[in-house]
Design a protein around this motif. Structure first.
Motif, PDB file in Angstrom:
ATOM      1  N   ILE A 123      -9.520   1.088  -2.010  1.00 40.31           N
ATOM      2  CA  ILE A 123      -9.235   2.305  -3.008  1.00 40.31           C
ATOM      3  C   ILE A 123      -8.051   3.128  -2.162  1.00 40.31           C
ATOM      4  CG2 ILE A 123      -9.808   4.463  -4.109  1.00 40.31           C
ATOM      5  CD1 ILE A 123     -12.669   2.977  -4.901  1.00 40.31           C
ATOM      6  N   LEU A 124      -8.455   3.411  -0.965  1.00 41.25           N
ATOM      7  CA  LEU A 124      -7.422   3.858  -0.221  1.00 41.25           C
ATOM      8  C   LEU A 124      -5.965   3.528  -0.204  1.00 41.25           C
ATOM      9  CD1 LEU A 124      -9.768   5.076   2.617  1.00 41.25           C
ATOM     10  CD2 LEU A 124      -9.187   6.513   0.761  1.00 41.25           C
ATOM     11  N   ALA A 125      -6.011   1.972   0.195  1.00 40.86           N
ATOM     12  CA  ALA A 125      -4.906   1.195   0.505  1.00 40.86           C
ATOM     13  C   ALA A 125      -4.050   1.189  -1.051  1.00 40.86           C
ATOM     14  CB  ALA A 125      -5.261  -0.265   0.676  1.00 40.86           C
ATOM     15  N   VAL A 126      -4.850   1.145  -2.062  1.00 38.85           N
ATOM     16  CA  VAL A 126      -4.243   1.359  -3.517  1.00 38.85           C
ATOM     17  C   VAL A 126      -3.342   2.882  -3.633  1.00 38.85           C
ATOM     18  CG1 VAL A 126      -4.138   1.332  -6.107  1.00 38.85           C
ATOM     19  CG2 VAL A 126      -5.267  -0.780  -4.579  1.00 38.85           C
ATOM     20  N   ILE A 127      -4.204   3.710  -3.314  1.00 39.85           N
ATOM     21  CA  ILE A 127      -3.627   5.090  -3.661  1.00 39.85           C
ATOM     22  C   ILE A 127      -2.475   5.314  -2.568  1.00 39.85           C
ATOM     23  CG2 ILE A 127      -4.205   7.426  -3.030  1.00 39.85           C
ATOM     24  CD1 ILE A 127      -7.209   6.966  -4.016  1.00 39.85           C
ATOM     25  N   GLU A 128      -2.378   4.927  -1.414  1.00 39.41           N
ATOM     26  CA  GLU A 128      -1.045   5.172  -0.582  1.00 39.41           C
ATOM     27  C   GLU A 128      -0.071   4.271  -0.904  1.00 39.41           C
ATOM     28  OE1 GLU A 128      -1.366   7.914   1.472  1.00 39.41           O
ATOM     29  OE2 GLU A 128      -3.469   8.165   0.798  1.00 39.41           O
ATOM     30  N   ASP A 129      -0.473   2.999  -1.419  1.00 38.39           N
ATOM     31  CA  ASP A 129       0.872   2.153  -1.741  1.00 38.39           C
ATOM     32  C   ASP A 129       1.488   2.530  -3.018  1.00 38.39           C
ATOM     33  OD1 ASP A 129       0.512   0.657   0.639  1.00 38.39           O
ATOM     34  OD2 ASP A 129      -0.711  -0.845  -0.325  1.00 38.39           O
ATOM     35  N   PHE A 130       0.723   3.197  -3.832  1.00 38.85           N
ATOM     36  CA  PHE A 130       1.325   3.306  -5.390  1.00 38.85           C
ATOM     37  C   PHE A 130       1.620   4.634  -5.830  1.00 38.85           C
ATOM     38  CE2 PHE A 130      -0.604  -0.943  -5.270  1.00 38.85           C
ATOM     39  CZ  PHE A 130       0.655  -1.954  -5.431  1.00 38.85           C
ATOM     40  N   ARG A 131       0.946   5.439  -5.059  1.00 37.62           N
ATOM     41  CA  ARG A 131       0.920   6.930  -5.539  1.00 37.62           C
ATOM     42  C   ARG A 131       2.192   7.522  -5.690  1.00 37.62           C
ATOM     43  NH1 ARG A 131       1.251  11.154  -2.001  1.00 37.62           N
ATOM     44  NH2 ARG A 131       1.218  10.401   0.236  1.00 37.62           N
ATOM     45  N   THR A 132       3.135   7.169  -4.895  1.00 33.64           N
ATOM     46  CA  THR A 132       4.345   7.703  -5.022  1.00 33.64           C
ATOM     47  C   THR A 132       5.339   7.069  -6.039  1.00 33.64           C
ATOM     48  OG1 THR A 132       4.526   8.242  -2.561  1.00 33.64           O
ATOM     49  CG2 THR A 132       6.683   8.282  -3.912  1.00 33.64           C
ATOM     50  N   THR A 133       5.164   5.978  -6.207  1.00 33.99           N
ATOM     51  CA  THR A 133       5.905   5.014  -7.457  1.00 33.99           C
ATOM     52  C   THR A 133       5.222   5.664  -8.496  1.00 33.99           C
ATOM     53  OG1 THR A 133       6.225   3.160  -5.842  1.00 33.99           O
ATOM     54  CG2 THR A 133       6.552   2.805  -8.329  1.00 33.99           C
ATOM     55  N   LEU A 134       3.887   5.567  -8.900  1.00 29.05           N
ATOM     56  CA  LEU A 134       3.302   6.078 -10.152  1.00 29.05           C
ATOM     57  C   LEU A 134       3.663   7.653 -10.558  1.00 29.05           C
ATOM     58  CD1 LEU A 134      -0.273   4.595  -9.825  1.00 29.05           C
ATOM     59  CD2 LEU A 134       1.798   3.455 -11.203  1.00 29.05           C
ATOM     60  N   ALA A 135       3.901   8.401  -9.590  1.00 27.51           N
ATOM     61  CA  ALA A 135       4.131   9.751  -9.631  1.00 27.51           C
ATOM     62  C   ALA A 135       5.495   9.926 -10.247  1.00 27.51           C
ATOM     63  CB  ALA A 135       3.985  10.759  -8.362  1.00 27.51           C
TER      64      ALA A 135
END
Length: 232
Positions: free
Chosen positions: A37-49
């Motif tokens: 979950i931490l890896a997914v958040i840090e990988d995709f949070r900027t792109t998703l935002a």
């Protein structure tokens, strides 16, 4: 709604998304959160935002309606202007909010963010190593120090990059709003053209009866221009 009210309303929604994407370390307990979950958040949070900001800007452009009609300016031009303005206003509001967040992360929130980075880095590395064991040719291994450095709080020098991103984001959303305005204007033009176009029944009547004169007082005139001969 007009472009200013629409832009401010959807800009507030975009700010909420920005808060969730950039202040997530205040909401998550990295020591108790699974590594994937931490890896997914840090990988995709900027792109998703960024994708969320773009969608919100497009929605703002779709919802806005010109309130002030300028004399001599077509409605399509006003629609293009206001759609661009609404989407750009969303970018401006969320951009200012992001700059403030970077400043807070570099100052008063640096401690909690560093704690999050220290707790999350080992768990992310463990997940990456576990994922690499499933492949015959795993990627180059990363260390917890590298992950922690990536998750570390920004410095005040990062404000310059935030301002650059602010400009690029405003350009992106402004172009998206302009495209929405063009498409809405083209659709409006097609609707007006279809409304002016005669119906098939009217076209058939015009071809069958090309001449039609008004009735006289003492007799009616037929559609082919000849007098019916009906008299009182």
């Amino acid at each position: 709604m007009g472009p200013f009210r629409t832009g401010i309303l959807y800009g507030i929604v975009a700010v909420v998304v920005a808060l969730a994407a950039n202040l997530h370390f205040l909401l998550l307990d990295a020591s108790g959160t699974p590594g994937w979950i931490l890896a997914v958040i840090e990988d995709f949070r900027t792109t998703l935002a960024l994708a969320a900001f773009l969608i919100i800007g497009i929605l703002a452009a779709l919802r806005t309606t010109p309130e002030r009609l300028d004399e001599g300016v077509s409605y399509r031009s006003l629609l293009l202007r206001d759609c661009t303005l609404a989407a750009t206003l969303v970018a401006v509001i969320v951009g200012i909010a992001l700059i403030i967040m970077v400043f807070l992360q570099a100052t008063v929130l640096s401690g909690p963010m560093q704690t999050y980075a220290s707790d999350a880095a080992p768990r992310i590395v463990a997940y990456i190593e576990e994922l690499g064991d499933r492949f015959s040719d795993p990627a180059e291994p990363v260390t917890a120090a590298q992950i922690e450095e990536d998750l570390a709080p920004p410095t005040l020098g990062s404000l310059g990059q935030s301002i650059s991103n602010f400009v690029l984001r405003a350009l992106l959303l402004g172009v998206a709003g302009a495209l929405v305005g063009l498409l809405r204007g083209r659709r409006l033009a097609r609707s007006e053209e279809a409304a002016r176009r005669p119906s098939p029944e009217e076209t058939r009547d015009e071809k069958q009866y090309p001449y039609e004169y008004p009735h006289g007082d003492n007799g009616a005139v037929s559609r082919d221009g000849e007098e019916d001969g009906r008299k009182e």
